[in-house]
Design a protein around this motif. Structure first.
Motif, PDB file in Angstrom:
ATOM      1  N   PHE A   1      70.160   1.642  33.135  1.00 18.31           N
ATOM      2  CA  PHE A   1      70.156   2.800  32.299  1.00 18.31           C
ATOM      3  C   PHE A   1      70.083   2.427  30.794  1.00 18.31           C
ATOM      4  O   PHE A   1      69.270   3.046  30.159  1.00 18.31           O
ATOM      5  CB  PHE A   1      71.525   3.505  32.407  1.00 18.31           C
TER       6      PHE A   1
ATOM      7  N   PHE B   1      79.220   4.408  31.989  1.00 20.76           N
ATOM      8  CA  PHE B   1      78.044   5.036  31.287  1.00 20.76           C
ATOM      9  C   PHE B   1      78.092   5.534  30.108  1.00 20.76           C
ATOM     10  O   PHE B   1      77.226   5.091  29.148  1.00 20.76           O
ATOM     11  CB  PHE B   1      77.386   6.187  32.354  1.00 20.76           C
TER      12      PHE B   1
ATOM     13  N   PHE C   1      70.939   9.870  38.097  1.00 20.09           N
ATOM     14  CA  PHE C   1      70.610   8.486  37.826  1.00 20.09           C
ATOM     15  C   PHE C   1      71.423   7.487  38.713  1.00 20.09           C
ATOM     16  O   PHE C   1      70.398   6.671  39.326  1.00 20.09           O
ATOM     17  CB  PHE C   1      70.945   8.107  36.247  1.00 20.09           C
TER      18      PHE C   1
END
Length: 197
Positions: free
Chosen positions: A35, A74, A120
């Motif tokens: 990411f 995240f 994702f």
């Protein structure tokens, strides 16, 4: 909210359980790295993710997670990317600053909802699961689930019997059920329907 499994893992980490921390690190490091790498250089992405876990361990006794581990981790990495962008602004020329702004907008769009994080994460896990399949099995599965071909069409295209196609798909789905047993069947099926359209 965290799942029951996540709550148990969180409680173990709060108590200083190194094995629990390693389990969390092993589960999320690669996803977080992939990411971050979308927005910053690979080495910097690695540093951000390692810092994320280091801070989590240092503050483990007072760690509070209201959503999922995924959303928490995240978001921490996202914020590190944002802070990096802010520091970079001071030394960039106009053209570079425009590219930086575009990266910020992309990051903001990508991270704005739990849905984006989930997609994702699922994408990454699907790729890894497909990589575990034998080549022919993976090929059949891709034709079925991502190219939308019927079993008969796959059989003709790959020159095999329909029964062999069914066998490959069954084998692939069994692996996916095992790999995604921690995820809601409803969410997973929705994702696959989306990819088949």
């Amino acid at each position: 909210m965290p799942t029951k499994l996540e709550n148990k893992l969180l409680e173990r980490i709060r108590k200083g359980d190194v094995d629990a921390f390693r389990e969390l690190y092993s589960e999320y490091f690669q996803r977080l790295y992939l990411f971050a790498q979308k927005f910053v250089e690979p080495e910097l992405a690695k540093d951000f993710v390692q810092d994320c876990f280091l801070e989590l361990w240092k503050n483990r006794s007072k760690l509070q997670i209201n959503n999922s581990f995924s959303a928490y981790l995240f978001t921490v990495v996202k914020n590190k990317c944002f802070k990096h962008f802010q520091k970079e602004k001071a030394r960039l020329n106009v053209q570079d600053d425009l590219l930086l702004r575009l990266k910020q907008e992309e990051l903001n769009f990508f991270m704005y909802s739990e849905k984006s994080i989930l997609e994702f994460e699922i994408n990454d896990r699907i790729r890894k699961t497909i990589d575990k399949l034998p080549p022919k099995c993976a090929e059949v599965f891709n034709e079925s689930r991502f190219n939308g071909l019927q079993n008969k069409e796959i059989a003709e295209k790959l020159e095999m019997s329909v029964k062999t196609v069914e066998m490959h798909i069954s084998k692939a789905l069994k692996l996916f059920r095992d790999e995604f047993k921690d995820m809601s069947i409803f969410l997973f099926s929705l994702f696959f329907r989306k990819n088949q359209n």
